[in-house]
Scaffold this motif. Structure first.
Motif, PDB file in Angstrom:
ATOM      1  N   PRO A   1       0.792  -1.235   0.000  1.00  0.00           N
ATOM      2  CA  PRO A   1       0.000   0.000   0.000  1.00  0.00           C
ATOM      3  C   PRO A   1       0.822   1.282   0.000  1.00  0.00           C
ATOM      4  CG  PRO A   1      -0.971  -1.603   1.482  1.00  0.00           C
ATOM      5  CD  PRO A   1       0.351  -2.167   1.059  1.00  0.00           C
ATOM      6  N   ARG A   2       1.910   1.318   0.746  1.00  0.00           N
ATOM      7  CA  ARG A   2       2.662   2.577   0.811  1.00  0.00           C
ATOM      8  C   ARG A   2       3.401   2.852  -0.498  1.00  0.00           C
ATOM      9  NH1 ARG A   2       4.359   4.652   6.698  1.00  0.00           N
ATOM     10  NH2 ARG A   2       2.686   3.676   7.890  1.00  0.00           N
ATOM     11  N   VAL A   3       3.872   1.818  -1.173  1.00  0.00           N
ATOM     12  CA  VAL A   3       4.482   2.019  -2.488  1.00  0.00           C
ATOM     13  C   VAL A   3       3.423   2.500  -3.470  1.00  0.00           C
ATOM     14  CG1 VAL A   3       5.800   0.925  -4.341  1.00  0.00           C
ATOM     15  CG2 VAL A   3       6.155   0.197  -1.988  1.00  0.00           C
ATOM     16  N   PHE A   4       2.262   1.868  -3.435  1.00  0.00           N
ATOM     17  CA  PHE A   4       1.142   2.266  -4.291  1.00  0.00           C
ATOM     18  C   PHE A   4       0.719   3.702  -3.998  1.00  0.00           C
ATOM     19  CE2 PHE A   4      -3.435   2.337  -5.324  1.00  0.00           C
ATOM     20  CZ  PHE A   4      -3.399   1.892  -6.633  1.00  0.00           C
ATOM     21  N   GLY A   5       0.711   4.080  -2.711  1.00  0.00           N
ATOM     22  CA  GLY A   5       0.326   5.435  -2.340  1.00  0.00           C
ATOM     23  C   GLY A   5       1.309   6.468  -2.857  1.00  0.00           C
ATOM     24  N   HIS A   6       2.605   6.190  -2.748  1.00  0.00           N
ATOM     25  CA  HIS A   6       3.607   7.133  -3.243  1.00  0.00           C
ATOM     26  C   HIS A   6       3.525   7.301  -4.755  1.00  0.00           C
ATOM     27  CE1 HIS A   6       6.060   8.633   0.025  1.00  0.00           C
ATOM     28  NE2 HIS A   6       6.003   7.455   0.613  1.00  0.00           N
TER      29      HIS A   6
ATOM     30  N   HIS B   1       1.050   7.880  -6.381  1.00  0.00           N
ATOM     31  CA  HIS B   1       0.027   8.877  -6.685  1.00  0.00           C
ATOM     32  C   HIS B   1       0.502  10.302  -6.415  1.00  0.00           C
ATOM     33  CE1 HIS B   1      -2.339   5.215  -6.419  1.00  0.00           C
ATOM     34  NE2 HIS B   1      -3.349   5.845  -6.967  1.00  0.00           N
ATOM     35  N   LEU B   2       1.729  10.450  -5.929  1.00  0.00           N
ATOM     36  CA  LEU B   2       2.218  11.765  -5.525  1.00  0.00           C
ATOM     37  C   LEU B   2       3.291  12.271  -6.482  1.00  0.00           C
ATOM     38  CD1 LEU B   2       2.609  11.123  -1.694  1.00  0.00           C
ATOM     39  CD2 LEU B   2       0.639  12.092  -2.893  1.00  0.00           C
TER      40      LEU B   2
ATOM     41  N   GLU C   1      10.070   9.671  -5.019  1.00  0.00           N
ATOM     42  CA  GLU C   1      10.229   8.299  -4.537  1.00  0.00           C
ATOM     43  C   GLU C   1      10.015   7.249  -5.625  1.00  0.00           C
ATOM     44  OE1 GLU C   1      10.922  10.451  -1.246  1.00  0.00           O
ATOM     45  OE2 GLU C   1       9.177  10.739  -2.552  1.00  0.00           O
ATOM     46  N   SER C   2       8.990   7.395  -6.446  1.00  0.00           N
ATOM     47  CA  SER C   2       8.715   6.374  -7.460  1.00  0.00           C
ATOM     48  C   SER C   2       9.794   6.347  -8.542  1.00  0.00           C
ATOM     49  CB  SER C   2       7.338   6.617  -8.095  1.00  0.00           C
ATOM     50  OG  SER C   2       6.305   6.453  -7.139  1.00  0.00           O
ATOM     51  N   VAL C   3      10.315   7.515  -8.906  1.00  0.00           N
ATOM     52  CA  VAL C   3      11.397   7.568  -9.896  1.00  0.00           C
ATOM     53  C   VAL C   3      12.666   6.960  -9.303  1.00  0.00           C
ATOM     54  CG1 VAL C   3      12.681   9.032 -11.473  1.00  0.00           C
ATOM     55  CG2 VAL C   3      10.346   9.667 -10.828  1.00  0.00           C
TER      56      VAL C   3
END
Length: 519
Positions: free
Chosen positions: A114-119, A121-122, A126-128
Motif C-alpha cells: 500500500p505505501r508504495v502504491f500510495g507514493h 500517486h504523488l 520516490e517512485s522515480v
C-alpha cells in the motif's frame, strides 16, 4: 511542490537552449541559484517529473496550469509511469530468472504494497528513485552472477545504471557499499577490476549528466553531499512519544526546545519496515529466501538483491543517520523484496494446492491478494497511513502510538470538496502543521477548489492574535504539540477524514465570535 517546480524549470530551460545548454555561460544561467535552481537533489528525478508534466499538460489543460504555469496534477503522471515501469521491470526480470508465474506474482506483490502504491500517486521523487535503484541493482544481479567474473562491458554497463540511480536521489549512492562487499566475497580478487570499472562508470555518469557539477566539480560535489547529510531536524512520533531524528544542540538554526526531545531509537527503521508491508507478503518473502531453485539457501543474484534492499535499512539504524516519514527514505527496498515474495508465493501456491486443495488455495488467495487489497481499498486515497495486521492495522497502530499520517495526503480532493461545500466563500482558514516555507503558497496556488471558493490559507498558531474561525489540520502527531492539541480541542470538527476509525484530517470550527472580535 518544489520538486515539480524544479523539474519544470529544468525541462523548459534545456528546451529553450537546446544544444546551447552545453555552452558554459548558458549552463550558469540555468543552474544559477538566484534564477531559482536548487541543487539539493540531482536532476534526473526532477527532470522526469518535468517532462511528464509538460507532456500531460499538452493533453489536459487546467485552470491551475494556466494560472500558475505548472500543476502538481500533471507531474503526478511521472510517478505513475515510473511505478508502472518498476512493476514491469520486477516482473520481467524475475520471469527471466525463475518463471513467468514468479514474475507475475512479484509484480502483483509490488502493486499490493500500500505505501508504495500510495507514493505512486504523488508528484514526488520516490517512485522515480525506486525505478532507477531497482534497475541498477537488477543489472548487477543479472550480469555479475554468471559462472565467470563480470566482463568489462558488463561492469561498465552496470556502473552506468548505478550512475542513473545516483542522479535521482542520494539513496542511489548506497548501492556502492553492498555491491562492493558482495563482489569481494563472491569473486575475491577477481572483483577488483570490474568493481573499479563499475565505480568509475557510475561517477562518470553522475558527472556527465549533471551539468551543475561541470561549473565547479569539487566544490559542488562537496556542497551536494554535505547538504544531503546536514538536514534540518525532524520530529518523529513513534510508540507514543515524540523524538527528533538526530542529536541537536541549541543554535540559531535549532530552537532550544528541540534539544529537550530524545533521539529516535535505532530500531525505528526495522519496526517500520516490519509493520508497513502486509504480513502475508512478509511471510511469502521469508519463504522465498528458503525456496531457491538451485537448492541452496541463497543464490548469488538474490544475495546481491537482498544486500542492496536491506543495507539502507541497516544504515538508517545507525546513530547520527537521520530517518523519518515511515519507510519513505528506504522505500527502495520494496521492489527488490517483491522478488522474494513472488518466489515464495509460487512455492506456497504449489504446496497448498497439492496438500490442501481448494481450502489451501483459498488461504493463499486471502493471504496474498485479498487482505492487502481490502486494506488498500479501505484506506484509499490515504495508503501512506497503512499498517499491517501485526499491529492490528491502522486502528491498532494508532493505539500503539505510531504516526497515522505524515505527508498531508489525507487533505485530498473529496475532503476539499466537502470543505468548500461547508464553509462560506472567502473564508479565512488556518493550516497546521506547516512543515516548510512553501507549503501555504503551494497549497493556495494548486488547489483549484480552494482558489475558486476564495479561501485564504494562513499558518495557524495557538498564540496568534488574529485567529481564524476555521482551522484545517492533518494529524501528523510529531508536530501536534500539547498546546496545539489543547487549542484544537476547543473547536468543533465539522468535516473529517477518517480511515478504519482513525482521524487523519479535520476542518475545525471555532466560536464565530472569536474571529469577529479579533477583526
Amino acid at each position: 511542490s518544489f520538486n515539480v517546480q524544479q523539474g519544470v524549470y529544468l525541462k523548459r530551460g534545456f528546451a529553450v537552449y537546446g544544444w546551447g545548454s552545453l555552452d558554459p555561460e548558458n549552463l550558469k544561467e540555468i543552474f544559477r541559484p538566484e534564477n531559482g535552481y536548487l541543487p539539493d537533489h540531482p536532476p534526473l528525478g526532477r527532470l522526469w517529473l518535468g517532462i511528464a508534466h509538460d507532456l500531460a499538460a499538452d493533453s489536459i489543460p487546467t485552470d491551475t496550469l494556466q494560472r500558475n504555469g505548472w500543476s502538481l496534477l500533471h507531474a503526478r503522471f511521472g510517478s505513475v509511469v515510473a511505478f508502472s515501469l518498476t512493476v514491469l521491470l520486477v516482473g520481467w526480470v524475475s520471469s527471466y530468472w525463475y518463471s513467468p508465474a514468479v514474475g507475475l506474482l512479484s509484480s502483483f506483490a509490488l502493486i499490493l504494497m500500500p505505501r508504495v502504491f500510495g507514493h505512486a500517486h504523488l508528484a514526488a521523487l520516490e517512485s522515480v528513485t525506486n525505478l532507477f535503484y531497482t534497475l541498477a541493482v537488477l543489472g548487477v544481479a543479472s550480469w555479475w552472477t554468471k559462472s565467470e567474473p563480470p566482463t568489462r562491458k558488463a561492469a561498465i554497463a552496470s556502473g552506468i545504471l548505478w550512475g542513473l540511480a545516483m542522479l535521482t536521489k542520494i539513496q542511489g549512492v548506497l548501492i556502492m557499499v553492498p555491491v562492493g562487499v558482495w563482489g569481494l566475497c563472491y569473486w575475491r580478487q577477481k572483483s577488483i577490476i570490474p568493481g573499479a570499472l563499475f565505480g568509475v562508470a557510475g561517477f562518470a555518469t553522475l558527472l556527465a549528466l549533471w551539468p551543475w557539477l561541470w561549473i565547479d566539480p569539487a566544490a559542488h560535489l562537496k556542497e551536494y553531499f554535505s547538504s544531503s547529510t546536514e538536514r534540518s531536524i525532524n520530529k518523529v512520533y513513534y510508540l507514543g512519544e515524540t523524538y527528533i531524528d538526530q542529536p541537536v544542540e541549541a543554535t540559531e538554526d535549532h530552537p532550544p526546545e528541540l534539544s529537550e526531545y530524545p533521539v529516535l531509537p535505532w530500531h525505528y527503521p526495522l519496526v517500520m519496515f516490519a509493520v508497513a508491508i502486509p504480513v502475508g507478503l512478509h511471510f511469502f518473502g521469508l519463504l522465498g529466501l528458503r525456496a531457491q531453485p538451485t537448492g541452496r539457501a541463497l543464490e548469488g543474484r538474490q544475495q546481491v538483491v537482498l544486500a542492496c534492499a536491506f543495507f539502507p535499512i541497516a544504515l538508517f539504524c545507525l546513530p547520527m543517520v537521520s530517518v523519518y516519514d515511515g519507510i519513505r527514505l528506504f522505500l527502495t527496498a520494496c521492489p527488490l523484496w517483491a522478488i522474494s515474495i513472488g518466489l515464495g508465493a509460487r512455492v506456497a501456491w504449489t504446496w497448498l494446492s497439492v496438500r490442501a486443495g481448494i481450502l489451501g488455495i483459498t488461504v493463499w488467495i486471502v493471504t496474498f491478494l485479498a487482505a492487502p487489497l481490502a486494506s488498500m481499498i479501505s484506506l484509499h486515497p490515504c495508503q501512506l497511513s497503512y499498517y499491517n495486521l501485526g499491529v492490528m492495522s491502522l486502528r491498532g497502530a494508532d493505539d500503539l502510538g505510531f504516526e497515522p499520517t505524515y505527508w498531508g495526503d489525507s487533505i485530498h480532493r473529496d475532503f476539499q470538496k466537502r470543505i468548500v461545500a461547508t464553509i462560506p466563500k472567502g473564508s479565512r482558514v488556518g493550516l497546521v502543521p506547516v512543515l516548510h516555507q512553501h507549503q501555504i503558497s503551494s497549497f493556495q496556488a494548486q488547489s483549484r477548489l480552494f482558489h475558486d471558493h476564495q479561501i485564504e490559507l494562513v499558518p495557524f498558531d495557538p498564540q496568534m492574535t488574529n485567529p481564524p474561525r476555521y482551522v484545517l489540520t492533518f494529524y501528523r502527531r510529531a508536530d501536534h504539540s500539547a498546546e496545539l492539541t489543547e487549542s484544537l480541542d476547543r473547536g468543533e470538527p465539522i468535516v473529517e477524514v477518517r480511515r478504519q476509525g482513525v482521524k487523519l484530517a479535520s476542518l475545525i470550527e471555532f466560536d464565530s465570535s472569536v474571529e469577529g472580535a479579533s477583526r
